[in-house]
Design a protein around this motif. Sequence first.
Motif, mmCIF file in Angstrom:
data_model
loop_
_atom_site.group_PDB
_atom_site.id
_atom_site.type_symbol
_atom_site.label_atom_id
_atom_site.label_comp_id
_atom_site.label_asym_id
_atom_site.label_seq_id
_atom_site.Cartn_x
_atom_site.Cartn_y
_atom_site.Cartn_z
ATOM 1 N N GLN A 9 0.755 -1.264 0.050
ATOM 2 C CA GLN A 9 0.110 -0.033 0.100
ATOM 3 C C GLN A 9 1.036 1.222 0.221
ATOM 4 N N PRO A 10 0.497 2.151 -0.988
ATOM 5 C CA PRO A 10 1.506 3.401 -0.917
ATOM 6 C C PRO A 10 1.253 4.165 0.470
ATOM 7 N N GLY A 11 2.429 4.582 0.703
ATOM 8 C CA GLY A 11 2.630 5.399 2.060
ATOM 9 C C GLY A 11 2.262 7.034 2.061
ATOM 10 N N ASN A 12 2.918 7.745 0.843
ATOM 11 C CA ASN A 12 2.508 8.968 0.598
ATOM 12 C C ASN A 12 2.294 9.336 -0.729
ATOM 13 N N ASP A 13 2.210 10.699 -0.787
ATOM 14 C CA ASP A 13 2.218 11.176 -2.288
ATOM 15 C C ASP A 13 3.307 10.660 -3.315
ATOM 16 N N ALA A 14 4.485 10.936 -2.815
ATOM 17 C CA ALA A 14 5.577 10.694 -3.554
ATOM 18 C C ALA A 14 5.608 9.322 -4.077
ATOM 19 N N GLU A 15 5.102 8.233 -3.233
ATOM 20 C CA GLU A 15 5.143 6.897 -3.440
ATOM 21 C C GLU A 15 4.135 6.849 -4.608
ATOM 22 N N ILE A 16 3.000 7.340 -4.332
ATOM 23 C CA ILE A 16 1.873 7.307 -5.299
ATOM 24 C C ILE A 16 2.295 8.103 -6.816
ATOM 25 N N ASP A 17 2.910 8.862 -6.606
ATOM 26 C CA ASP A 17 3.324 9.538 -8.064
ATOM 27 C C ASP A 17 4.386 8.600 -8.703
ATOM 28 N N ARG A 18 5.087 8.167 -8.058
ATOM 29 C CA ARG A 18 6.315 7.008 -8.723
ATOM 30 C C ARG A 18 5.518 5.921 -9.387
ATOM 31 N N GLY A 19 4.341 5.364 -8.497
ATOM 32 C CA GLY A 19 3.614 4.302 -9.106
ATOM 33 C C GLY A 19 3.058 4.756 -10.176
ATOM 34 N N ILE A 20 2.350 5.968 -10.514
ATOM 35 C CA ILE A 20 1.496 6.419 -11.472
ATOM 36 C C ILE A 20 2.428 6.460 -12.757
ATOM 37 N N ALA A 21 3.765 7.241 -12.545
ATOM 38 C CA ALA A 21 4.777 7.248 -13.432
ATOM 39 C C ALA A 21 5.172 5.966 -14.204
ATOM 40 N N ALA A 22 5.300 4.815 -13.173
ATOM 41 C CA ALA A 22 5.735 3.738 -13.723
ATOM 42 C C ALA A 22 4.674 3.029 -14.535
ATOM 43 N N ILE A 23 3.236 3.256 -14.163
ATOM 44 C CA ILE A 23 2.392 2.797 -14.722
ATOM 45 C C ILE A 23 2.082 3.499 -16.143
ATOM 46 N N LYS A 24 2.199 4.741 -16.245
ATOM 47 C CA LYS A 24 2.372 5.543 -17.685
ATOM 48 C C LYS A 24 3.434 5.108 -18.423
ATOM 49 N N MET A 25 4.643 4.968 -18.053
ATOM 50 C CA MET A 25 5.732 4.196 -18.741
ATOM 51 C C MET A 25 5.474 3.265 -19.422
ATOM 52 N N THR A 26 5.113 2.213 -18.754
ATOM 53 C CA THR A 26 4.609 0.761 -19.132
ATOM 54 C C THR A 26 3.495 0.962 -20.102
ATOM 55 N N TYR A 27 2.661 1.570 -19.995
ATOM 56 C CA TYR A 27 1.412 2.038 -20.859
ATOM 57 C C TYR A 27 1.793 2.481 -22.376
ATOM 58 N N ASP A 28 2.635 3.452 -22.111
ATOM 59 C CA ASP A 28 3.496 4.105 -23.338
ATOM 60 C C ASP A 28 4.221 3.276 -24.142
ATOM 61 N N GLU A 29 5.037 2.329 -23.352
ATOM 62 C CA GLU A 29 5.775 1.162 -24.180
ATOM 63 C C GLU A 29 4.736 0.433 -24.824
ATOM 64 N N TYR A 30 3.820 -0.141 -24.110
ATOM 65 C CA TYR A 30 2.846 -1.174 -24.749
ATOM 66 C C TYR A 30 2.115 -0.451 -25.974
ATOM 67 N N GLU A 31 1.725 0.717 -26.176
ATOM 68 C CA GLU A 31 1.212 1.190 -26.934
ATOM 69 C C GLU A 31 2.134 1.296 -28.325
ATOM 70 N N GLN A 32 3.287 1.458 -28.276
ATOM 71 C CA GLN A 32 4.480 1.353 -29.556
ATOM 72 C C GLN A 32 4.281 -0.044 -30.005
ATOM 73 N N TYR A 33 4.134 -1.256 -29.255
ATOM 74 C CA TYR A 33 4.194 -2.417 -29.801
ATOM 75 C C TYR A 33 3.092 -3.217 -29.569
ATOM 76 N N LYS A 34 1.845 -2.582 -29.289
ATOM 77 C CA LYS A 34 0.637 -3.481 -29.188
ATOM 78 C C LYS A 34 0.430 -4.289 -30.464
ATOM 79 N N HIS A 35 0.745 -3.677 -31.552
ATOM 80 C CA HIS A 35 0.449 -4.140 -32.915
ATOM 81 C C HIS A 35 1.066 -5.904 -33.045
ATOM 82 N N LEU A 36 1.891 -6.065 -32.414
ATOM 83 C CA LEU A 36 2.575 -7.429 -32.687
ATOM 84 C C LEU A 36 1.555 -8.418 -32.105
ATOM 85 N N ARG A 37 0.638 -8.215 -31.445
ATOM 86 C CA ARG A 37 -0.486 -9.208 -30.758
ATOM 87 C C ARG A 37 -1.145 -9.810 -32.046
ATOM 88 N N TYR A 38 -0.902 -9.177 -33.334
ATOM 89 C CA TYR A 38 -1.771 -9.604 -34.477
ATOM 90 C C TYR A 38 -0.845 -10.167 -35.555
#
Length: 76
Positions: A9-38
């Motif tokens: 469980q996140p303990g403070n706003d900084a940890e939440i911000d880091r978690g959101i940034a990591a999720i965004k980075m992963t999503y952006d990378e997925y968007e670049q290569y999602k065509h490979l699923r086809y």
Amino acid sequence: STYYKIIPQPGNDAEIDRGIAAIKMTYDEYEQYKHLRYEYMDNHERLSENGYRTTYSDGATVTVDYNKRTYSFGKL
């Protein structure tokens, strides 16, 4: 419940911000290569003891080094 013991469980706003940034980075990378699923996997080759390259029908490649825990995308 075991579920809550596994997911920290996140303990403070900084940890939440880091978690959101990591999720965004992963999503952006997925968007670049999602065509490979086809695409078809044309080749899966062993490059070294723990290194592999997968080639897809559109010429895209994914190279993984399981020792270094790294991967890269490319085009043939």
